[in-house]
Write a protein that holds these residues in place. Structure first.
Motif, short mmCIF file in Angstrom:
data_model
loop_
_atom_site.label_atom_id
_atom_site.label_comp_id
_atom_site.label_asym_id
_atom_site.label_seq_id
_atom_site.Cartn_x
_atom_site.Cartn_y
_atom_site.Cartn_z
N GLN A 56 0.84 -1.19 0.00
CA GLN A 56 0.00 0.00 0.00
C GLN A 56 0.87 1.24 0.00
O GLN A 56 1.86 1.33 0.75
N ALA A 57 0.51 2.21 -0.84
CA ALA A 57 1.20 3.50 -0.85
C ALA A 57 0.61 4.42 0.19
O ALA A 57 -0.50 4.20 0.69
N ASN A 58 1.32 5.46 0.53
CA ASN A 58 0.87 6.46 1.49
C ASN A 58 0.69 7.80 0.80
O ASN A 58 1.38 8.10 -0.19
N PRO A 59 -0.20 8.65 1.29
CA PRO A 59 -0.33 10.00 0.73
C PRO A 59 0.90 10.84 1.10
O PRO A 59 1.17 11.06 2.28
N VAL A 60 1.65 11.25 0.08
CA VAL A 60 2.92 11.93 0.30
C VAL A 60 2.96 13.23 -0.49
O VAL A 60 2.48 13.30 -1.63
N VAL A 61 3.54 14.27 0.12
CA VAL A 61 3.84 15.52 -0.56
C VAL A 61 5.34 15.77 -0.41
O VAL A 61 5.88 15.70 0.70
N ARG A 64 8.57 10.34 -8.91
CA ARG A 64 8.54 11.57 -8.10
C ARG A 64 7.76 12.66 -8.83
O ARG A 64 6.97 13.39 -8.22
N ALA A 65 8.00 12.79 -10.12
CA ALA A 65 7.30 13.81 -10.90
C ALA A 65 5.80 13.57 -10.91
O ALA A 65 5.00 14.52 -10.85
N THR A 66 5.39 12.30 -10.98
CA THR A 66 3.96 11.98 -10.96
C THR A 66 3.32 12.37 -9.63
O THR A 66 2.25 12.98 -9.60
N ILE A 67 3.99 12.04 -8.54
CA ILE A 67 3.46 12.39 -7.22
C ILE A 67 3.39 13.91 -7.07
O ILE A 67 2.40 14.46 -6.56
N ARG A 68 4.41 14.59 -7.55
CA ARG A 68 4.44 16.05 -7.41
C ARG A 68 3.34 16.70 -8.25
O ARG A 68 2.75 17.71 -7.84
N SER A 69 3.07 16.15 -9.44
CA SER A 69 2.03 16.73 -10.29
C SER A 69 0.63 16.59 -9.69
O SER A 69 -0.26 17.36 -10.01
N ARG A 70 0.45 15.62 -8.82
CA ARG A 70 -0.85 15.40 -8.19
C ARG A 70 -0.99 16.14 -6.86
O ARG A 70 -2.02 16.04 -6.20
N SER A 71 0.03 16.86 -6.47
CA SER A 71 0.03 17.50 -5.16
C SER A 71 -1.04 18.59 -5.08
O SER A 71 -1.23 19.36 -6.02
N VAL A 83 -0.90 21.23 -3.28
CA VAL A 83 -0.34 22.53 -2.92
C VAL A 83 0.67 23.04 -3.94
O VAL A 83 1.30 24.07 -3.73
N GLY A 84 0.85 22.31 -5.05
CA GLY A 84 1.86 22.70 -6.02
C GLY A 84 1.62 24.08 -6.61
O GLY A 84 2.55 24.90 -6.73
N ALA A 85 0.38 24.38 -7.00
CA ALA A 85 0.08 25.67 -7.61
C ALA A 85 0.35 26.83 -6.67
O ALA A 85 0.60 27.96 -7.10
N LYS A 86 0.32 26.57 -5.38
CA LYS A 86 0.49 27.63 -4.39
C LYS A 86 1.95 27.97 -4.15
O LYS A 86 2.28 29.15 -3.90
N TYR A 87 2.85 27.00 -4.24
CA TYR A 87 4.23 27.22 -3.80
C TYR A 87 5.28 27.13 -4.91
O TYR A 87 6.41 27.58 -4.71
N ASP A 88 4.94 26.58 -6.07
CA ASP A 88 5.98 26.33 -7.07
C ASP A 88 6.55 27.61 -7.67
O ASP A 88 7.71 27.64 -8.09
N ASN A 89 5.77 28.67 -7.74
CA ASN A 89 6.24 29.92 -8.34
C ASN A 89 6.51 30.96 -7.27
O ASN A 89 5.64 31.27 -6.45
N ALA A 90 7.74 31.48 -7.27
CA ALA A 90 8.13 32.49 -6.28
C ALA A 90 7.43 33.82 -6.56
O ALA A 90 7.10 34.14 -7.71
N VAL A 91 7.22 34.59 -5.51
CA VAL A 91 6.60 35.91 -5.60
C VAL A 91 7.58 36.93 -5.01
O VAL A 91 8.12 36.72 -3.92
N ASN A 92 7.82 38.01 -5.75
CA ASN A 92 8.73 39.05 -5.26
C ASN A 92 7.98 40.39 -5.27
O ASN A 92 8.11 41.18 -6.19
N ARG A 93 7.18 40.61 -4.25
CA ARG A 93 6.43 41.85 -4.18
C ARG A 93 7.29 42.97 -3.58
O ARG A 93 8.38 42.73 -3.07
N GLU A 94 6.77 44.19 -3.66
CA GLU A 94 7.53 45.34 -3.18
C GLU A 94 7.75 45.23 -1.68
O GLU A 94 6.82 45.05 -0.92
#
Length: 499
Positions: free
Chosen positions: A91-96, A395-402, A404-415
Motif C-alpha cells: 500500500q502506498a501512502n499520501p505523500v507531498v 517523483r514527478a507523478t506524485i508532485r504533479s498530483r500535489s 499545494v503545487g500551484a500555491k508554492y511552485d512559483n516564487a513571488v517578489n512583491r515590493e
C-alpha cells in the motif's frame, strides 16, 4: 484505538500507544541496521491514524513511502508469518514532496519577518550587542512600514540603519557601524549555504503540512534533504524555525487520543554538531513544551549520545537497533543506550545491543499512565510501502498530483524593503540635482549682433556693462562735495525742488 505495531517476539508485541505519541521518541542504531525502515514504519502507522507527519529524507530512501511495496517474496512471507501479519498488503501512502532548493519537491520558504530577530540572532551566532542592533533594525522596519521578506530586504535595511545611525540611535538606542558590519558578514555565511532559497515568498503555511487525504489518512510530508544536510547551518535553521512556528501557532491541547502531528528528524546529530549553546537551549525548550501542543518529535541517529542528554531525557518511546562496540567510545555509547531503557530482568541489554541483526531491535514504549514498558528484543514489523528510493518519473507523478503545487511552485517578489529603500534613494537624488535650464525663444534671440549689443550695455555674468559701470562711478563720487551737489541737483529736478 489500535496502537502502531513496532515489533514482536515469541511472547510479546510492542506497540506505540497513540495516546503517548506526543511524548517524543528516539530511533538509534549503526548504519545498515534498519533505522530508516523503522522510521517509515512509524510514519506509516501515524498516517493510518490520520496523523500528518513531517520527515527529512537525508539519503533519498524515505521517498519510498509514496509507492506500494512489491509482491512479497518467500523471505518476506516467512517474516510476515513470524510477525503474525496475516492481513499485510502492499500500500502506498499520501505523500507531498518538499525541497528548499525547489528541485525534488515544492519550494519551502519563510520570510525574514517570520524568522524574527531573536531566532535569527541565535542562528547567526550574534553576541548580545549585535542581537540588540538586529532588534532595532527590525523595529525600525516595522515603524517605517518596510517589509522584511528576503535576505536582500534585510541587507538593505542594515545599510539604511548604518547610513542613518545617528538619528536611529537617538530614538531607539545606540547602533554602531561595527555591529552592522558583523551582522552583514554573518548573513553572508548563511547566504553561502543557500539561505537565499529559503527566505522569500510565498511562505510556507503550517496548515498545508497538517493535512489529510480524502480517505482520512494523514499526509506524510517528505523534505528532500540529501543536499541540505551538506549545509548544516541551513538545515538546522529550517528545522528549528518549523518547530518554533508550530510551538507559537498551535493552541494548548494537552494529551489527545492521537497526536496532531509527528516530526521525524533523520541524521539528528546535524542539529547539534557545533551548535552554539543558545541554539541547543532553544531546541530543548521547544521539545519540552511542544508536547502540550499535541506534536510528537522523533529523532533518528546512529548513537543515542548524538542527542544532548537534556533532550534525550524527554524521549519516552525508544527503538534501539544494533550498535557495534569497536572503540572505547562505541562501548561507552552501548552502555549509555542500555541505561536509558526500563530494565527487563530477563534481558541483558548491553550484550544484546551488540548482537542484534538487521531488522531486529530493542524497543520500549510508554504504557498506561505514561510508564515505560520493560525493554523487549523484537523483530521489527514490515511497512506496506516500498523500502528504497523512487525513480524521477515516479517523483514527478506524485508532485504533479500535489494539492499545494500551484500555491508554492512559483516564487513571488512583491515590493518590500529593498525596493522601497531604492525608490527613496532615487527620489532623493532627483530632488538634490540642480535644475536643468531649458532652451526657449529668449535664449535663441540672445545670439548674434543683438545679443552682443545687449551684453555691452547690460553686461554678463563675467563682465560689467556700461550702465553698471556708470552706476558704480556715481556711487564712488557721491561722497565728494561736488558729487553731493550733483546728486542734490538731480533729485531736486525730479521732485521740483530748488538748487
Amino acid at each position: 484505538m489500535p496502537g502502531i505495531l513496532i515489533g514482536r517476539n515469541d511472547t510479546t508485541a510492542v506497540e506505540l500507544d497513540p495516546r503517548y505519541g506526543n511524548r517524543h521518541g528516539m530511533i538509534a542504531g549503526a548504519t545498515g541496521t534498519g533505522k530508516s525502515v523503522t522510521l517509515m514504519l512509524l510514519a506509516e502507522g501515524f498516517s493510518r491514524l490520520g496523523v500528518p507527519c513531517f520527515l527529512a529524507d537525508a539519503k533519498g530512501d524515505l521517498a519510498g513511502l509514496s509507492q506500494p511495496a512489491g509482491a512479497p517474496s518467500d523471505k518476506l512471507k516467512e517474516r510476515l508469518a513470524k510477525l503474525g501479519l496475516s492481513t499485510w498488503a502492499p500500500q502506498a501512502n499520501p505523500v507531498v514532496f518538499w525541497d528548499i532548493y525547489g528541485k525534488l519537491g515544492h519550494p519551502v520558504r519563510a520570510t525574514v519577518s517570520e524568522m524574527g530577530p531573536t531566532l535569527l540572532s541565535r542562528i547567526l551566532e550574534l553576541n548580545d550587542t549585535q542581537e540588540g542592533v538586529l532588534e532595532v533594525v527590525f523595529r525600525v522596519a516595522d515603524d517605517e512600514g518596510l517589509l522584511l521578506l528576503d535576505l536582500g530586504d534585510l541587507r538593505s535595511m542594515l545599510g539604511f540603519a548604518a547610513e542613518h545611525a545617528k538619528d536611529i540611535s537617538a530614538k531607539y538606542g545606540l547602533i554602531s557601524a561595527q555591529s552592522v558590519a558583523a551582522i552583514q558578514r554573518a548573513l553572508l555565511k548563511l547566504e553561502q549555504d543557500g539561505a537565499d532559497h529559503f527566505f522569500g515568498e510565498p511562505a510556507l503555511e503550517l496548515t498545508d503540512l497538517m493535512r489529510q487525504d480524502m480517505s482520512g489518512r494523514g499526509v506524510i510530508n517528505v523534505l528532500a534533504a540529501d543536499t541540505l544536510i551538506l549545509k548544516p547551518r541551513l538545515y538546522s535553521t529550517f528545522l528549528l524555525w518549523l518547530l518554533s512556528e508550530l510551538f507559537e501557532q498551535l493552541p494548548e491541547v494537552g494529551d489527545l487520543d492521537v497526536p496532531k502531528m509527528a516530526f521525524f528528524f533523520d541524521e539528528a546529530h546535524l542539529l547539534f554538531d557545533d551548535a552554539p549553546p543558545a541554539l541547543r537551549q532553544r531546541v530543548e525548550q521547544v521539545v519540552r513544551l511542544i508536547r502540550s501542543k499535541g506534536v510528537g518529535v522523533y529523532f533518528c541517529s546512529q548513537n543515542p549520545d548524538d542527542v544532548p542528554g537534556e533532550i534525550l531525557g524527554q524521549l519516552g518511546n525508544r527503538v534501539q537497533h544494533a550498535l557495534r562496540a569497536y572503540t572505547p567510545r562505541d562501548q561507552k555509547a552501548v552502555k549509555a543506550a542500555a541505561e536509558t531503557f526500563a530494565k527487563n530482568p530477563k534481558l541483558d541489554v548491553v550484550e544484546t545491543i551488540g548482537t542484534l541483526g538487521t531488522g531486529e531491535a530493542l524497543a520500549s514504549t510508554l504504557g498506561d499512565g505514561g510508564v515505560p514498558s520493560p525493554v523487549q528484543k523484537v523483530l521489527v514489523a514490515t511497512p506496506c510501502c516500498r523500502i528504497g528510493a523512487i525513480t524521477p518519473d515516479e517523483r514527478a507523478t506524485i508532485r504533479s498530483r500535489s494539492p499545494v503545487g500551484a500555491k508554492y511552485d512559483n516564487a513571488v517578489n512583491r515590493e518590500s524593503a529593498e525596493e522601497m529603500l531604492a525608490a527613496r534613494a532615487t527620489a532623493k537624488n532627483s530632488d538634490d540635482a540642480p535644475p536643468v535650464k531649458q532652451a526657449g525663444k529668449g535664449e535663441d534671440e540672445g545670439n548674434g549682433w543683438g545679443g552682443a549689443v545687449r551684453d555691452a550695455v547690460f553686461g554678463t555674468k563675467r563682465r560689467q556693462g556700461m550702465l553698471e559701470t556708470m552706476a558704480k562711478s556715481m556711487v564712488r563720487t557721491a561722497g565728494s562735495r561736488a558729487g553731493q551737489q550733483i546728486v542734490r541737483g538731480i533729485l531736486g529736478s525730479i521732485f521740483g525742488g530748488k538748487r
